[in-house]
Scaffold this motif. Sequence first.
Motif, mmCIF file in Angstrom:
data_model
loop_
_atom_site.group_PDB
_atom_site.id
_atom_site.type_symbol
_atom_site.label_atom_id
_atom_site.label_comp_id
_atom_site.label_asym_id
_atom_site.label_seq_id
_atom_site.Cartn_x
_atom_site.Cartn_y
_atom_site.Cartn_z
ATOM 1 N N SER A 88 -40.100 -16.673 -30.269
ATOM 2 C CA SER A 88 -41.494 -16.451 -30.669
ATOM 3 C C SER A 88 -42.150 -17.798 -30.973
ATOM 4 C CB SER A 88 -41.567 -15.546 -31.904
ATOM 5 O OG SER A 88 -40.963 -14.295 -31.653
ATOM 6 N N ARG A 93 -44.926 -20.949 -31.208
ATOM 7 C CA ARG A 93 -46.277 -20.985 -31.760
ATOM 8 C C ARG A 93 -47.310 -20.972 -30.636
ATOM 9 N NH1 ARG A 93 -48.829 -25.854 -31.479
ATOM 10 N NH2 ARG A 93 -47.604 -27.654 -30.783
ATOM 11 N N TYR A 118 -57.774 -20.604 -30.004
ATOM 12 C CA TYR A 118 -58.912 -20.166 -30.816
ATOM 13 C C TYR A 118 -60.229 -20.717 -30.262
ATOM 14 C CZ TYR A 118 -61.757 -19.033 -34.884
ATOM 15 O OH TYR A 118 -62.731 -18.518 -35.711
ATOM 16 N N ILE A 164 -56.862 -18.005 -38.442
ATOM 17 C CA ILE A 164 -55.543 -17.558 -38.892
ATOM 18 C C ILE A 164 -55.298 -16.104 -38.520
ATOM 19 C CG2 ILE A 164 -54.116 -17.116 -40.925
ATOM 20 C CD1 ILE A 164 -55.357 -19.577 -42.217
ATOM 21 N N GLU A 165 -56.291 -15.249 -38.743
ATOM 22 C CA GLU A 165 -56.125 -13.833 -38.402
ATOM 23 C C GLU A 165 -55.927 -13.652 -36.904
ATOM 24 O OE1 GLU A 165 -58.324 -9.473 -38.807
ATOM 25 O OE2 GLU A 165 -59.270 -11.260 -39.658
ATOM 26 N N GLU A 177 -54.781 -15.814 -34.599
ATOM 27 C CA GLU A 177 -53.496 -16.324 -34.116
ATOM 28 C C GLU A 177 -52.339 -15.453 -34.578
ATOM 29 O OE1 GLU A 177 -53.266 -20.447 -35.145
ATOM 30 O OE2 GLU A 177 -54.667 -21.044 -33.546
ATOM 31 N N ASN A 178 -52.399 -14.941 -35.809
ATOM 32 C CA ASN A 178 -51.331 -14.057 -36.286
ATOM 33 C C ASN A 178 -51.295 -12.750 -35.501
ATOM 34 O OD1 ASN A 178 -50.442 -15.858 -38.208
ATOM 35 N ND2 ASN A 178 -51.616 -14.955 -39.890
ATOM 36 N N ARG A 179 -52.462 -12.177 -35.238
ATOM 37 C CA ARG A 179 -52.504 -10.918 -34.499
ATOM 38 C C ARG A 179 -52.024 -11.101 -33.062
ATOM 39 N NH1 ARG A 179 -58.062 -7.713 -35.922
ATOM 40 N NH2 ARG A 179 -57.220 -6.386 -34.262
ATOM 41 N N ARG A 221 -49.942 -13.482 -31.938
ATOM 42 C CA ARG A 221 -48.511 -13.763 -31.928
ATOM 43 C C ARG A 221 -47.689 -12.497 -32.143
ATOM 44 N NH1 ARG A 221 -45.303 -18.665 -35.037
ATOM 45 N NH2 ARG A 221 -43.225 -18.118 -34.287
ATOM 46 N N ASP A 222 -48.087 -11.671 -33.099
ATOM 47 C CA ASP A 222 -47.353 -10.424 -33.347
ATOM 48 C C ASP A 222 -47.391 -9.509 -32.121
ATOM 49 O OD1 ASP A 222 -46.773 -11.277 -35.884
ATOM 50 O OD2 ASP A 222 -48.302 -10.049 -36.873
#
Length: 236
Positions: A158, A160, A166, A212-213, A215-217, A219-220
Amino acid sequence: MAWLRTIVFAGIFYAGSLIFVLAASAAGVFSHTGLMHVAEGWSLFHRWCVTRLLGITIRIEGKRPEGQAFYVLRHESFFEAIDLPTFLPRYPVPFAKIELIRIPLWGELAARYGVVPVDRSRGAAALRDMKRAADIVKPTGRDFALFPEGTRVDVGTSPRMQSGLYGIYRLLNLPMVPVAVDSGRLYHQMPKRRGTITYRIGEAIPPGLDRIEVENRVRDAINALNANYRADDQPG
């Protein structure tokens, strides 16, 4: 049998690809639409070779949203790169690193097709160039696509996201759709293996969210199929 399937696949696919390259070269001179049809035909030919010669089944989980969108896909092998115009039937516009556009002949055809070059060495200036290129294509309604890790990634990992994700999300101002793909354990093998490659389409991410939101969404979602991977998994 796996080696035999792989050899037959390579012989037929690469011989056929040469014909498609010649056809694309001719079509590109006379018709942009013709070039896009040839590119789609090559992708469909590849899908036929994968399913009929390698014995791989393609499964799609979830649904693509209505309307134009920006798709970000996990990248485990060349399968999803070649399969892109088949998976996204509206002649998708990929973002690709500038080195690919500099490949003789292929790069010229890719540029005519509409591929948007990404030159990470130029920072903010690269984003301005990408915006100009994207603004030309966006009114046509074609979808956009990106492999956000920036290169092929290993099965079960996983990594980065690249920093440009973005910026592209903001300049396109379109719903961003993350897609998990698990092609590596079958297609990125020697010999290639039988089994099922799954696309899992995640929930669309609306424009305007913070970095941040987003990239996190992403990646998950693009790593959602990693949980299905087992190190001892040995497809046929």
